[in-house]
Design a protein around this motif. Structure first.
Motif, PDB file in Angstrom:
ATOM      1  N   GLN A  75       0.851  -1.193   0.000  1.00  0.00           N
ATOM      2  CA  GLN A  75       0.000   0.000   0.000  1.00  0.00           C
ATOM      3  C   GLN A  75       0.879   1.232   0.000  1.00  0.00           C
ATOM      4  O   GLN A  75       2.081   1.170   0.243  1.00  0.00           O
ATOM      5  CB  GLN A  75      -0.906   0.048   1.242  1.00  0.00           C
ATOM      6  N   TRP A  76       0.238   2.380  -0.251  1.00  0.00           N
ATOM      7  CA  TRP A  76       0.894   3.679  -0.160  1.00  0.00           C
ATOM      8  C   TRP A  76       0.317   4.443   1.026  1.00  0.00           C
ATOM      9  O   TRP A  76      -0.729   4.069   1.566  1.00  0.00           O
ATOM     10  CB  TRP A  76       0.692   4.471  -1.450  1.00  0.00           C
ATOM     11  N   ALA A 120      10.175  -2.625  -1.856  1.00  0.00           N
ATOM     12  CA  ALA A 120       8.732  -2.833  -1.968  1.00  0.00           C
ATOM     13  C   ALA A 120       8.179  -2.176  -3.229  1.00  0.00           C
ATOM     14  O   ALA A 120       7.297  -2.732  -3.906  1.00  0.00           O
ATOM     15  CB  ALA A 120       8.025  -2.278  -0.735  1.00  0.00           C
ATOM     16  N   MET A 121       8.692  -0.999  -3.587  1.00  0.00           N
ATOM     17  CA  MET A 121       8.249  -0.329  -4.813  1.00  0.00           C
ATOM     18  C   MET A 121       8.620  -1.150  -6.040  1.00  0.00           C
ATOM     19  O   MET A 121       7.827  -1.290  -6.980  1.00  0.00           O
ATOM     20  CB  MET A 121       8.860   1.073  -4.887  1.00  0.00           C
ATOM     21  N   LEU A 127       3.872   2.267   2.291  1.00  0.00           N
ATOM     22  CA  LEU A 127       3.591   1.737   3.615  1.00  0.00           C
ATOM     23  C   LEU A 127       2.825   0.437   3.411  1.00  0.00           C
ATOM     24  O   LEU A 127       1.599   0.413   3.375  1.00  0.00           O
ATOM     25  CB  LEU A 127       2.769   2.755   4.398  1.00  0.00           C
ATOM     26  N   PRO A 128       3.542  -0.679   3.236  1.00  0.00           N
ATOM     27  CA  PRO A 128       2.948  -1.864   2.611  1.00  0.00           C
ATOM     28  C   PRO A 128       2.001  -2.696   3.458  1.00  0.00           C
ATOM     29  O   PRO A 128       1.299  -3.540   2.919  1.00  0.00           O
ATOM     30  CB  PRO A 128       4.172  -2.697   2.227  1.00  0.00           C
ATOM     31  N   ASP A 129       1.945  -2.501   4.773  1.00  0.00           N
ATOM     32  CA  ASP A 129       1.102  -3.384   5.572  1.00  0.00           C
ATOM     33  C   ASP A 129       0.491  -2.629   6.747  1.00  0.00           C
ATOM     34  O   ASP A 129       0.992  -1.580   7.162  1.00  0.00           O
ATOM     35  CB  ASP A 129       1.903  -4.592   6.076  1.00  0.00           C
ATOM     36  N   LEU A 130      -0.596  -3.179   7.285  1.00  0.00           N
ATOM     37  CA  LEU A 130      -1.209  -2.575   8.464  1.00  0.00           C
ATOM     38  C   LEU A 130      -2.172  -3.543   9.120  1.00  0.00           C
ATOM     39  O   LEU A 130      -2.633  -4.506   8.508  1.00  0.00           O
ATOM     40  CB  LEU A 130      -1.924  -1.267   8.128  1.00  0.00           C
ATOM     41  N   ASN A 135       4.139  10.841   5.888  1.00  0.00           N
ATOM     42  CA  ASN A 135       4.964  11.890   5.287  1.00  0.00           C
ATOM     43  C   ASN A 135       6.437  11.500   5.288  1.00  0.00           C
ATOM     44  O   ASN A 135       7.311  12.313   5.568  1.00  0.00           O
ATOM     45  CB  ASN A 135       4.768  13.245   5.971  1.00  0.00           C
ATOM     46  N   GLU A 136       6.704  10.263   4.937  1.00  0.00           N
ATOM     47  CA  GLU A 136       8.067   9.786   4.802  1.00  0.00           C
ATOM     48  C   GLU A 136       8.589  10.086   3.393  1.00  0.00           C
ATOM     49  O   GLU A 136       7.816  10.350   2.474  1.00  0.00           O
ATOM     50  CB  GLU A 136       8.137   8.287   5.070  1.00  0.00           C
ATOM     51  N   ALA A 137       9.912  10.013   3.229  1.00  0.00           N
ATOM     52  CA  ALA A 137      10.500  10.283   1.912  1.00  0.00           C
ATOM     53  C   ALA A 137       9.940   9.324   0.869  1.00  0.00           C
ATOM     54  O   ALA A 137       9.661   9.714  -0.265  1.00  0.00           O
ATOM     55  CB  ALA A 137      12.020  10.168   1.991  1.00  0.00           C
TER      56      ALA A 137
END
Length: 379
Positions: free
Chosen positions: A200-201, A268-269, A236-239, A230-232
């Motif tokens: 995920q983003w 991940a990208m 954010l692939p999981d939750l 707000n990271e570079a």
């Protein structure tokens, strides 16, 4: 602090999500009849909805919060947001696949505000097809009382570990589209947990997490670490979003089933790009507008949009059947992927070896260079 006397931040987030939702409903009603559209037409409808809703949200932010920065799925990430104290993280259409299918209600609009030192401070999730807008300043969680906990997972990419995880807690796993739709189902008490590990983003989860946290639900990475925005690299692939009492057994089960290793944001990208070679769905692939691709010294892609189109519709990708022996190496801002690629050639499978170099200086892939070699099988 709000810079507009008419609406505070949470009110503005809700108004933006509602307005974008109305736009998407009107567009969908005009273009989508009772029967499914061809895949290409459905994808184009979703992209049009994304683009038009994004334009509306940006206009509203320019009117009400002109000094704030923006991170949007549908806009280029210039990187200046990293120095801003206030950043709006928006997803104009979450669940674009479901949006293009008749009768589906599991799509959403996400609007969240990140503030330095405080994280997500205001958020709203609209589910237009349900006529609902959930907002961080008024959200409350309804805790379900079902005998078997219900775990929601991605409709298209459920975690591999979800079946044994559900078994460990005596629950059931069900698919659903849109991260926002799944998170709000937990908020309503229609489900007990939402687990994701398929990529995920930040814009996929910022608003749902903002609303869910405000309502008292547990929200974290699947290893229990905080969700940071707000990271570079906004990947954010999981939750995990769940009832607070379910967090300990779910986190313990995930740890036992998966271990603690996970991809870096750059890897991940790249993994998303490689997955699109087989799925022909590049909706999660983040390429710079001027990204180029070179294969064995020949330029095969001159822009990000062109490469995305080829990934989704190019005839050269249709025979691809599998990726094997995949390894990654990361050097500074570059990622090198090595793997075997299988493709169908008539009734046979042909395999080539690839070494692909990805330049990832920021939040987008800017260049892809591939060396393709035949695999020589023993006589």
């Amino acid at each position: 602090m709000s810079t507009d006397h008419e609406l505070d931040d949470a009110q503005l987030a809700a108004e933006m999500a509602a307005r974008a939702g109305d736009l998407l409903l009107e567009l969908r009603a005009r273009e989508l009849g009772p029967n499914p559209l061809p895949s290409g037409a459905a994808r184009e409808l979703s992209r049009r909805g994304d683009k038009e809703a994004n334009a509306l949200l940006l206009r509203m932010l320019d009117q009400h919060r002109p000094a704030d920065a923006v991170l949007s799925e549908e806009s280029s990430d210039e990187g200046s947001r990293r120095g801003a104290d206030r950043v709006w993280i928006i997803d104009p259409l979450d669940g674009s696949r479901e949006y293009g299918l008749p009768g589906r209600t599991d799509w959403a609009v996400h609007v969240a505000l990140w503030e330095r030192g405080a994280g997500i401070t205001a958020a709203a999730v609209a589910q237009p097809a349900l006529g609902r807008v959930y907002r961080s300043d008024t959200a409350t969680a309804a805790i379900g009382e079902r005998e078997r906990p219900r775990i929601l997972v991605s409709d298209s990419r459920p975690p591999e570990f979800v079946a044994p995880l559900a078994e460990r807690i005596g629950g059931d796993a069900d698919p659903m589209g849109s991260a926002g739709a799944k998170a709000m189902a937990v908020l309503r008490g229609d489900a007990d947990a939402y687990v994701h590990a398929g990529g995920q983003w930040e814009w996929d989860s910022a608003a749902p997490v903002g609303v869910a946290l405000a309502a008292g639900l547990h929200c974290s990475r699947i290893d229990g670490s905080p969700l940071v925005y707000n990271e570079a690299h906004p990947y954010l692939p999981d939750l995990l979003i769940c009832r607070p009492d379910l967090a300990p057994p779910l986190l313990a089960g995930i740890a036992e089933l998966t271990g603690t290793l996970r991809d870096t944001p750059r890897v991940a990208m790249v993994r998303e790009y490689l997955a699109s070679l087989l799925s022909h769905d590049a909706s999660k692939v983040r390429l710079a507008a001027d990204c180029f691709r070179v294969e064995n010294g020949t330029r095969t892609g001159d822009s990000g949009p062109e490469i995305v189109r080829e990934l989704e519709t190019g005839a050269q990708y249709l025979p691809l059947t599998g990726i094997r022996n995949l390894t990654f190496a990361e050097f500074g801002t570059d990622v090198v992927a090595r793997f075997l690629l299988d493709m169908a050639v008539g009734e046979h499978t042909h395999t080539v070896a690839l070494t692909e170099h990805f330049a990832v200086p920021g939040a987008e892939i800017t260049a892809i260079t591939a060396i393709i070699e035949p695999v020589v099988r023993p006589a």
